[in-house]
Enzyme design. Sequence first.
Site, PDB file in Angstrom:
ATOM      1  N   ARG A 201       0.834  -1.203   0.000  1.00  0.00           N
ATOM      2  CA  ARG A 201       0.000   0.000   0.000  1.00  0.00           C
ATOM      3  C   ARG A 201       0.870   1.255   0.000  1.00  0.00           C
ATOM      4  O   ARG A 201       1.786   1.396   0.817  1.00  0.00           O
ATOM      5  CB  ARG A 201      -0.905   0.013   1.236  1.00  0.00           C
ATOM      6  CG  ARG A 201      -1.699   1.310   1.472  1.00  0.00           C
ATOM      7  CD  ARG A 201      -2.858   1.441   0.495  1.00  0.00           C
ATOM      8  NE  ARG A 201      -3.594   2.670   0.692  1.00  0.00           N
ATOM      9  CZ  ARG A 201      -4.676   2.793   1.467  1.00  0.00           C
ATOM     10  NH1 ARG A 201      -5.118   1.765   2.160  1.00  0.00           N
ATOM     11  NH2 ARG A 201      -5.306   3.953   1.554  1.00  0.00           N
ATOM     12  N   ARG A 210      -5.586   0.810  -4.896  1.00  0.00           N
ATOM     13  CA  ARG A 210      -4.600   0.391  -3.910  1.00  0.00           C
ATOM     14  C   ARG A 210      -4.553  -1.128  -3.808  1.00  0.00           C
ATOM     15  O   ARG A 210      -5.556  -1.809  -4.043  1.00  0.00           O
ATOM     16  CB  ARG A 210      -4.892   0.985  -2.542  1.00  0.00           C
ATOM     17  CG  ARG A 210      -6.370   0.907  -2.116  1.00  0.00           C
ATOM     18  CD  ARG A 210      -6.755   2.176  -1.387  1.00  0.00           C
ATOM     19  NE  ARG A 210      -8.124   2.224  -0.907  1.00  0.00           N
ATOM     20  CZ  ARG A 210      -9.131   2.789  -1.581  1.00  0.00           C
ATOM     21  NH1 ARG A 210      -8.923   3.297  -2.792  1.00  0.00           N
ATOM     22  NH2 ARG A 210     -10.340   2.843  -1.059  1.00  0.00           N
ATOM     23  N   ASP A 213      -6.614  -2.164   1.348  1.00  0.00           N
ATOM     24  CA  ASP A 213      -7.226  -1.169   2.226  1.00  0.00           C
ATOM     25  C   ASP A 213      -7.972  -1.922   3.318  1.00  0.00           C
ATOM     26  O   ASP A 213      -8.781  -2.804   3.022  1.00  0.00           O
ATOM     27  CB  ASP A 213      -8.184  -0.284   1.432  1.00  0.00           C
ATOM     28  CG  ASP A 213      -8.766   0.843   2.285  1.00  0.00           C
ATOM     29  OD1 ASP A 213      -8.039   1.365   3.134  1.00  0.00           O
ATOM     30  OD2 ASP A 213      -9.944   1.187   2.091  1.00  0.00           O
ATOM     31  N   ASP A 215     -10.216  -1.205   6.855  1.00  0.00           N
ATOM     32  CA  ASP A 215     -10.888  -0.250   7.733  1.00  0.00           C
ATOM     33  C   ASP A 215     -11.464  -0.979   8.941  1.00  0.00           C
ATOM     34  O   ASP A 215     -12.004  -2.092   8.817  1.00  0.00           O
ATOM     35  CB  ASP A 215     -12.028   0.470   7.008  1.00  0.00           C
ATOM     36  CG  ASP A 215     -11.534   1.459   5.973  1.00  0.00           C
ATOM     37  OD1 ASP A 215     -10.480   2.080   6.212  1.00  0.00           O
ATOM     38  OD2 ASP A 215     -12.200   1.615   4.932  1.00  0.00           O
TER      39      ASP A 215
END
Length: 255
Positions: A201, A210, A213, A215
């Site tokens: 990344r 990307r 990712d 979250d």
Amino acid sequence: MNKVLIRGLEVIASHGVNDFEKTELHTFVFDADIQTDFYKGAMNDDLEGTVNYSSICKLITKITQDNVFNLIEKLAYECAFSLLETFPAIKKVTLTVWKPEAPMNRKFQNVGVTVEAEREIAYLSLGSSMGDRKASLDKAIKLLNGARGIEVLKVSDYIQTEPYGGVAKNAFLNCAASVSTFLTPHQLLDKIHEIEKECGRVRNIHWEDRTLDIDIIFFGDKKINDETLTIPHPDYSNRDFVKIPLKSIAPHLIK
């Protein structure tokens, strides 16, 4: 939730930043609050239904005597994390390490540190839109599960979704994962950033394509809103690539 309490556990060992502290023996004193549910053990009058305080003391003693650390902060975290790793029934540890013989040219009664570590369930959203997307997600799950303080419990199926945010051009492969962790939310975020970097990344443009990712969507029932982290994730309800995989492993969280 019940607590098993330990007060004044003395261990003779060698820890400190000075060279002589690494070879000379000194007294270290531990206080511990072990949060667990021993109701069934109490009702059945059975040691198997609680956390054995003798075993806790043995583990703290072994860690303290088998290692030499510069900082009692390190010693405290090592003991707290090891307790959570060894005893699945422990929900939370509050551990204080006292160093009454600290080499200071001052009159004092004691010096020490306290750490807390609590087991929580967190829910993550993972996505990739560059390179071998499946390999990136597979690697991320493996790295998460191999990180200290994190255990991957469930992983959803991978789904392909359209890019979100108006910058990325490639289709994403997404999934959701539930993890048991005794890291704090910000500690977990730091580990996630390490894993994203290890998976290639690069953070140049917001919303860009990307390799990976990750979250944090939910972290127990905690609510956080600061300059680095917002939990629950502020935009998850508008993102089908989050909701669809997450609903498959945690339907109680998604309406």
